[in-house]
Scaffold this motif. Structure first.
Motif, short mmCIF file in Angstrom:
data_model
loop_
_atom_site.label_atom_id
_atom_site.label_comp_id
_atom_site.label_asym_id
_atom_site.label_seq_id
_atom_site.Cartn_x
_atom_site.Cartn_y
_atom_site.Cartn_z
N LYS A 21 0.83 -1.21 0.00
CA LYS A 21 0.00 0.00 0.00
C LYS A 21 0.86 1.26 0.00
O LYS A 21 0.59 2.22 -0.72
N LEU A 22 1.91 1.25 0.81
CA LEU A 22 2.81 2.40 0.88
C LEU A 22 3.51 2.62 -0.45
O LEU A 22 3.61 3.75 -0.93
N SER A 23 3.98 1.56 -1.07
CA SER A 23 4.68 1.72 -2.34
C SER A 23 3.74 2.20 -3.43
O SER A 23 4.13 2.99 -4.30
N SER A 24 2.47 1.75 -3.41
CA SER A 24 1.53 2.24 -4.42
C SER A 24 1.23 3.72 -4.21
O SER A 24 1.08 4.48 -5.18
N GLU A 25 1.16 4.16 -2.95
CA GLU A 25 0.96 5.59 -2.70
C GLU A 25 2.17 6.40 -3.11
O GLU A 25 2.04 7.50 -3.63
N LEU A 26 3.35 5.86 -2.87
CA LEU A 26 4.56 6.57 -3.27
C LEU A 26 4.68 6.64 -4.79
O LEU A 26 5.19 7.61 -5.34
N ARG A 27 4.22 5.59 -5.48
CA ARG A 27 4.25 5.60 -6.94
C ARG A 27 3.33 6.68 -7.49
O ARG A 27 3.62 7.29 -8.51
N SER A 28 2.19 6.89 -6.83
CA SER A 28 1.29 7.96 -7.28
C SER A 28 1.90 9.32 -7.01
O SER A 28 1.53 10.31 -7.60
N GLY A 29 2.87 9.34 -6.08
CA GLY A 29 3.63 10.55 -5.82
C GLY A 29 2.89 11.56 -4.97
O GLY A 29 1.82 11.29 -4.42
N LEU A 30 3.46 12.72 -4.89
CA LEU A 30 2.88 13.79 -4.12
C LEU A 30 2.04 14.70 -5.01
O LEU A 30 1.75 15.84 -4.66
N ARG A 31 1.68 14.20 -6.15
CA ARG A 31 0.95 15.01 -7.13
C ARG A 31 -0.36 15.58 -6.57
O ARG A 31 -0.64 16.76 -6.77
N PRO A 32 -1.20 14.78 -5.89
CA PRO A 32 -2.44 15.36 -5.37
C PRO A 32 -2.19 16.49 -4.36
O PRO A 32 -2.87 17.52 -4.41
N ALA A 33 -1.22 16.32 -3.49
CA ALA A 33 -0.91 17.37 -2.52
C ALA A 33 -0.37 18.62 -3.23
O ALA A 33 -0.73 19.75 -2.88
N TYR A 34 0.46 18.41 -4.23
CA TYR A 34 1.00 19.51 -4.99
C TYR A 34 -0.11 20.26 -5.73
O TYR A 34 -0.14 21.50 -5.73
N ASP A 35 -1.04 19.51 -6.33
CA ASP A 35 -2.15 20.15 -7.04
C ASP A 35 -3.03 20.96 -6.09
O ASP A 35 -3.48 22.06 -6.43
N ASN A 36 -3.28 20.44 -4.90
CA ASN A 36 -4.06 21.19 -3.91
C ASN A 36 -3.35 22.46 -3.49
O ASN A 36 -3.97 23.51 -3.34
N PHE A 37 -2.03 22.39 -3.30
CA PHE A 37 -1.28 23.57 -2.91
C PHE A 37 -1.31 24.62 -4.02
O PHE A 37 -1.52 25.81 -3.74
N ILE A 38 -1.11 24.21 -5.24
CA ILE A 38 -1.11 25.15 -6.36
C ILE A 38 -2.50 25.79 -6.51
O ILE A 38 -2.62 26.99 -6.75
N GLY A 39 -3.54 24.99 -6.33
CA GLY A 39 -4.90 25.54 -6.40
C GLY A 39 -5.14 26.57 -5.31
O GLY A 39 -5.74 27.62 -5.56
N PHE A 40 -4.69 26.28 -4.10
CA PHE A 40 -4.82 27.22 -2.99
C PHE A 40 -4.03 28.50 -3.29
O PHE A 40 -4.52 29.61 -3.08
N PHE A 41 -2.81 28.34 -3.78
CA PHE A 41 -1.94 29.47 -4.07
C PHE A 41 -2.55 30.38 -5.13
O PHE A 41 -2.52 31.61 -5.00
N HIS A 42 -3.13 29.79 -6.17
CA HIS A 42 -3.71 30.60 -7.26
C HIS A 42 -5.07 31.18 -6.91
O HIS A 42 -5.52 32.12 -7.56
N ALA A 43 -5.73 30.65 -5.90
CA ALA A 43 -7.05 31.17 -5.51
C ALA A 43 -6.95 32.48 -4.74
O ALA A 43 -7.94 33.17 -4.56
N ILE A 44 -5.74 32.80 -4.30
CA ILE A 44 -5.55 34.01 -3.48
C ILE A 44 -5.01 35.14 -4.34
O ILE A 44 -4.07 34.95 -5.12
N ASP A 45 -5.58 36.32 -4.17
CA ASP A 45 -5.08 37.53 -4.83
C ASP A 45 -4.01 38.13 -3.92
O ASP A 45 -4.31 38.79 -2.93
#
Length: 163
Positions: A21-45
């Motif tokens: 389970k851990l290796s499958s999560e690591l294979r998916s990478g940190l992409r979802p967390a990164y996408d959430n951060f970028i979305g939060f960053f761009h939502a702010i003026d």
């Protein structure tokens, strides 16, 4: 002996499942967390005056923390003030959520308090941790200084008894 072997086999199967389970999560990478951060960053003026003021406040507070690192009493007051600021974040979020039209173009103050957690409490907690680490280093230095003085005192006392 068979019970021990079966318990060991069950444990190994459980561990293999966890590693898979851990290796499958690591294979998916940190992409979802990164996408959430970028979305939060761009939502702010980031050009809003209150955000510039907030970021300036945190920068000045960090600068004051670094400059006053030798003054332990001031650092402890600053530490308490930062923790009080974190404690009051929920109330501040609700007050600012009700009055956001007077200082912002959009309502950043959601009921869960994500904005306040990231841009208010987060930096205050980082500053509080810096103060805490600095205080621990200062205490270690004082303990070493005290122990050296104690050893010098014992050496003088021992040499005076020999004379």
């Amino acid at each position: 002996m068979d019970e021990l072997k079966s318990a060991l086999d069950e444990h190994m199967d459980l561990m293999a499942d966890l590693v898979q389970k851990l290796s499958s999560e690591l294979r998916s990478g940190l992409r979802p967390a990164y996408d959430n951060f970028i979305g939060f960053f761009h939502a702010i003026d980031w050009k809003e005056p209150f955000l510039i003021g907030l970021l300036t406040f945190h920068a000045v507070l960090l600068l004051v923390t670094v400059i006053s690192r030798k003054n332990t009493n001031f650092q402890m007051c600053l530490f308490l003030l930062t923790l009080i600021g974190v404690y009051l974040a929920e109330r501040l979020n609700s007050v600012m959520g009700k009055n956001w039209k007077s200082f912002a173009a959009q309502n950043y103050f959601d009921p869960s308090g994500l904005f306040m957690s990231v841009l208010w409490s987060g930096p205050l907690l980082v500053i509080a941790m810096i103060i805490l680490v600095n205080t621990l280093f200062s205490l270690c230095y004082l303990i070493v200084k005290w122990k050296r003085a104690e050893l010098r005192h014992r050496a003088r006392a021992a040499s005076s008894k020999q004379d």
